[in-house]
Enzyme design. Structure first.
Site, PDB file in Angstrom:
ATOM      1  N   GLN A   1       3.772  -3.036   4.981  1.00 26.30           N
ATOM      2  CA  GLN A   1       3.597  -4.333   5.976  1.00 26.30           C
ATOM      3  C   GLN A   1       3.925  -5.466   4.361  1.00 26.30           C
ATOM      4  O   GLN A   1       4.416  -5.152   3.514  1.00 26.30           O
ATOM      5  CB  GLN A   1       2.027  -4.354   6.524  1.00 26.30           C
ATOM      6  CG  GLN A   1       1.613  -4.572   5.154  1.00 26.30           C
ATOM      7  CD  GLN A   1      -0.181  -4.168   4.864  1.00 26.30           C
ATOM      8  OE1 GLN A   1      -0.607  -3.270   4.654  1.00 26.30           O
ATOM      9  NE2 GLN A   1      -1.219  -5.221   5.191  1.00 26.30           N
TER      10      GLN A   1
ATOM     11  N   GLU B   1       0.711  -1.258  -0.139  1.00 26.92           N
ATOM     12  CA  GLU B   1      -0.092   0.045  -0.010  1.00 26.92           C
ATOM     13  C   GLU B   1       0.567   1.472   0.163  1.00 26.92           C
ATOM     14  O   GLU B   1       0.210   2.261  -0.452  1.00 26.92           O
ATOM     15  CB  GLU B   1      -0.461   0.047   1.412  1.00 26.92           C
ATOM     16  CG  GLU B   1      -2.171  -0.830   1.034  1.00 26.92           C
ATOM     17  CD  GLU B   1      -3.024  -0.663   2.078  1.00 26.92           C
ATOM     18  OE1 GLU B   1      -3.409   0.475   2.844  1.00 26.92           O
ATOM     19  OE2 GLU B   1      -4.180  -0.819   1.809  1.00 26.92           O
TER      20      GLU B   1
END
Ligand code: BGC
Length: 791
Positions: free
Chosen positions: A607, A486
């Site tokens: 992440q 992201e």
């Protein structure tokens, strides 16, 4: 906060902690949930009493940063909890304005109860003890109840108590969204029904859902009604004498126009509350329902980790319970516990369904139905991009259209920025993965050959159609996407967003295509004809799928898998410098943007992205998958890849600690526990900087359960065999849990003192093939297989 086995206790009143406690003390039953707010407090800067029903959304348009933006919210329903009290002719007592001599909250997980005790110092002397017990009923999902016991010390007291169904609520639980219109409820009506019941009805503004709520107040004093436009109100004047406890019970029913088997929600609510038994009986039937649910799911892990896992399980089950099987609802990323992400559904079900499959498969199936009902919307989205197949939205709500916001606020800089996260097309692979996993765990061929096949084939088709051939590389590529990370949503300085060849996207797409081909081959001929006719599958499509599934490009740099093509050219971030300058760099994207820089320039991830592959696939499966793509993935390359990203990830999502803990544990690495702990503590310690108060992180919570269930045991349900390949994690070295597998109930797995046992309860079912160390042995119902683990 203290934990004693299955109770969580909070001592003292701490306004700054209140939102966190409210989220963690939420009670729910899969149909609806209510935050653990104090009944005497309305929404303000400290308190936020939210109630949400699964799948109930409403869409509004707001003006933000000079643009009109639409947003769909999971609607905050009228507050059924409201119950305030004051000395006759005095002010309402609230912990923010009245001296509090003691305050204690206890969440009892086993029976699903929230208890609170508060001692209010009274103006003019004496103390009022308020003791409350609350439940959101697990057997009858439309009921909730609140028992309040008042005891006065040091004087007599005339106390006025007022219970309400308060419709004057809005969606305003997340400060970042305050510029968005949150007034979803309208057309209020209130009234009185005999005997002693008041009701409130209202509609949502654009989705035109109707809600009916009714409540009944019982006390040993006369109850009066005082309805207002937005509030259905009952009052009771109590006469308290020292040491004598007076009890007031509030019983509430909630129905929505989406409920089956009702005429209209208001009548249904009124009838239900009138027929409801008293508090003690409700409490007993509620406890029985919980007992049954715990029996199906109980995860026995000793110590603090075990207590946290039980809390996680409690919140997962309160969001997705057997009642969910009757609903048209997906997996809300933040539970039914708050308004972060507006109650939307992301790819997080990837972390939730694998756990549910082995306990409540009918709930998994219902959650997959939610996706299937929105298959047409996903096909429409693909068509709009000029592609065939189905493109599931990154954020999904009521009707399956893309709900991702176009702008998001960076609270650090105060700037509204374009949001490109909807380029995370990999969400479709998560749906496909779950279809397959569900089937492998249950053997439910009806589903796989029916709705499952429709989804899988359309998702595969989307990938095949998204892949373009690059003659220079001699491979297929998927361009212009965003991966799970992201942070990276485009190349530095590029005019258009999106990245090429995100390794996670390409490898999972190859997996989806391979499974779709397996399925096509395995389908009974008449069904295959139906499906291929139905979707208009052209003759050469399977060949193309085969070709793409073997030739998607996986970029590499410096001997490791690249997160995307060109990742290797990005700059290194001065991690130490940033750690020195900022207390918390989890949201590095916001920090850099506020500094006028962009995270797109750096080798820095939010992440797990590439490493997600090690979460979804066992080492052997991943090797085979890379092999199919014509790459040799050896242990050294994977280990180097793990290390590369481990040092370049800020863990700005609770999913990150979980995934890293999982893959490091599978790799038998000593640093696994630190990440597992991060995943365990994510919500209880609010590690993502205040976000738990806006709702729990359901994916991470469910993921920690699955970490024990599948991560540590190496449990795989592939090919009709139950494979086990346990890895040691010294801090979590003993555990036990039941699973439901291919129609067998209560298959019990236990690891203790280096011995792994799998006990299959007696039944008329066929034996279970259990693979332990390359050997498949049939375990006959009534028998137990044992495996001694190496030191
Ligand atoms: C994560 C996503 C996740 C979403 C909802 C984001 O912060 O990066 O992976 O799907 O939260 O939980």
């Amino acid at each position: 906060m203290t934990v004693t086995g299955p109770t969580w206790e909070y001592d003292g009143y701490r306004p700054e902690e209140e939102r966190l406690r409210e989220s963690l003390c939420t009670l729910g039953n899969g149909y609806f949930a209510t935050r653990g707010a104090l009944p005497e407090c309305a929404a303000d800067d400290v308190h936020y009493p939210g109630t949400y029903a699964a799948g109930c959304y409403d869409r509004l348009t707001s003006e933000v940063a000079g643009r009109r933006v639409e947003n769909e919210d999971m609607v905050n329903l009228p507050n059924w909890l409201a119950l305030r009290f004051r000395p006759a002719e005095g002010d309402w007592l609230r912990p923010d304005t009245t001296p509090v001599a003691g305050h204690h909250q206890i969440l009892h997980l086993d029976p699903g109860l929230l208890e609170r005790r508060t001692d209010y110092g009274l103006p003019g002397g004496g103390t009022l003890q308020v003791h409350q017990l609350r439940l959101v009923h697990l057997a009858d999902p439309h009921l909730a109840a609140l028992r309040t016991e008042f005891t006065v010390e040091g004087r007599t007291l005339g106390l006025e108590a007022e219970a309400a169904l308060d419709g004057s609520v809005t969606n305003s639980g997340v400060a970042r969204y305050q510029e968005l219109d949150g007034r979803h409820l309208t057309r209020f009506d209130t009234g009185t029904a005999a005997p002693g019941t008041v009701w409130l009805s209202c509609h949502t503004r654009t989705s035109d859902m109707r809600f009916g709520l009714a409540h009944r107040l019982t006390a040993n004093f006369p109850v009066t009604h005082a309805n207002e436009a937005h509030r259905a109100v009952q009052r009771v004047s109590l006469h308290l004498t020292p040491g004598r406890t007076v009890t007031v019970d509030k019983t509430v029913a909630l129905h929505t126009s989406r409920d089956p088997a009702i005429g209209d929600p208001l009548h249904a609510a009124v009838e239900r509350v009138e027929a409801a038994p008293g508090f003690d009986e409700l409490r007993a039937s509620h406890a029985t329902a919980w007992e049954q649910l715990w029996r199906r799911t109980a995860l026995e892990v000793p110590g603090e980790a075990g207590s946290i896992l039980r809390l996680h399980l409690f919140h997962v089950l309160q969001t997705l319970s057997p009642h969910t099987a009757d609903l048209d609802a997906g997996v809300p990323a933040r539970g039914l516990h708050g308004e972060a992400y507006r109650g939307h559904v992301f790819w997080d079900e990837l972390f939730v369904l694998p756990y549910l499959n082995l306990h409540l498969p009918e709930v998994s199936r219902a959650l997959l139905h939610y996706r299937h009902r929105r298959l047409d919307a996903a096909r429409h989205a693909a068509r709009e991009r000029g592609r065939r197949g189905a493109l599931y939205p990154w954020q999904s709500g009521s009707d399956g259209r893309e709900e991702t916001q176009q702008l998001h606020l960076n609270p650090r800089s105060g700037r509204w920025l374009p949001d490109h996260s909807q380029l995370q097309h990999h969400v479709g692979s998560a749906v496909a993965y779950n279809v397959w996993q569900y089937y492998e765990a249950t053997g439910d061929t009806d589903f796989l050959h029916g709705e499952g096949a429709e989804m899988l084939l359309h998702i595969a088709r989307f990938w095949a159609d998204s892949a373009t051939y690059d003659p220079a590389l001699g491979r297929h590529r998927i361009r212009g996407v965003v991966g799970p990370d992201e942070y990276h949503d485009g190349y530095p300085g590029a005019d258009t967003p999106g990245l090429d060849d995100n390794a996670y996207t390409n490898v999972t797409a190859a997996w989806v295509l391979a499974r779709a081909l397996d399925l096509l081959n395995a389908l009974p001929e008449p069904r295959r004809r139906e499906l291929t006719d139905g979707i208009g599958l052209e003759e050469d499509e399977p060949d193309r799928w085969e070709d793409v599934s073997r030739s998607l490009y996986v970029p590499y740099h410096d001997g490791v898998i690249s997160q995307f093509d060109g990742y290797g050219d990005l700059a290194e971030l001065d991690w130490d410098g940033y750690r020195r300058r900022y207390d918390d760099i989890r949201r590095l994207d916001r920090i850099l943007e506020a500094e006028g820089d962009t995270v797109n320039r750096y080798k820095a991830s939010k992440q797990a992205d590439v490493l997600m592959l090690g979460y979804l696939f066992s080492a052997s499966e991943l090797r085979a998958l890379f092999g199919r793509l014509g790459y040799h993935l050896d242990d050294r390359t994977w280990a180097a890849t793990v290390d590369h990203y481990l040092h370049r990830t800020s863990h700005g999502s609770t999913l990150s600690g979980l995934v890293h803990g999982w893959i490091l544990a599978r790799a038998r690495r000593a640093d696994a526990w630190a990440f597992v702990q991060e995943a365990l503590r994510g919500d209880i310690a609010d590690l993502q900087g205040g976000t738990t108060g806006e709702g729990i992180h359901l994916g991470a919570m469910a993921g920690t359960l699955d970490l024990v269930q599948r991560g540590l045991t190496g449990l795989e349900t592939r090919g009709g065999v139950l494979s086990l390949d346990p890895v040691p994690l010294p801090e979590l070295s003993s555990y036990g849990f039941p699973i439901r597998y291919h129609g067998h109930w209560g298959v019990h797995l236990r690891l203790r003192s280096g011995l792994l046992e799998i006990a299959v309860p007696a039944s008329h079912h066929s034996p279970i093939g259990v693979r332990l160390r390359e050997q498949v042995i049939p375990v006959v119902p009534g028998e137990t297989a044992r495996l001694v683990l190496p030191e």
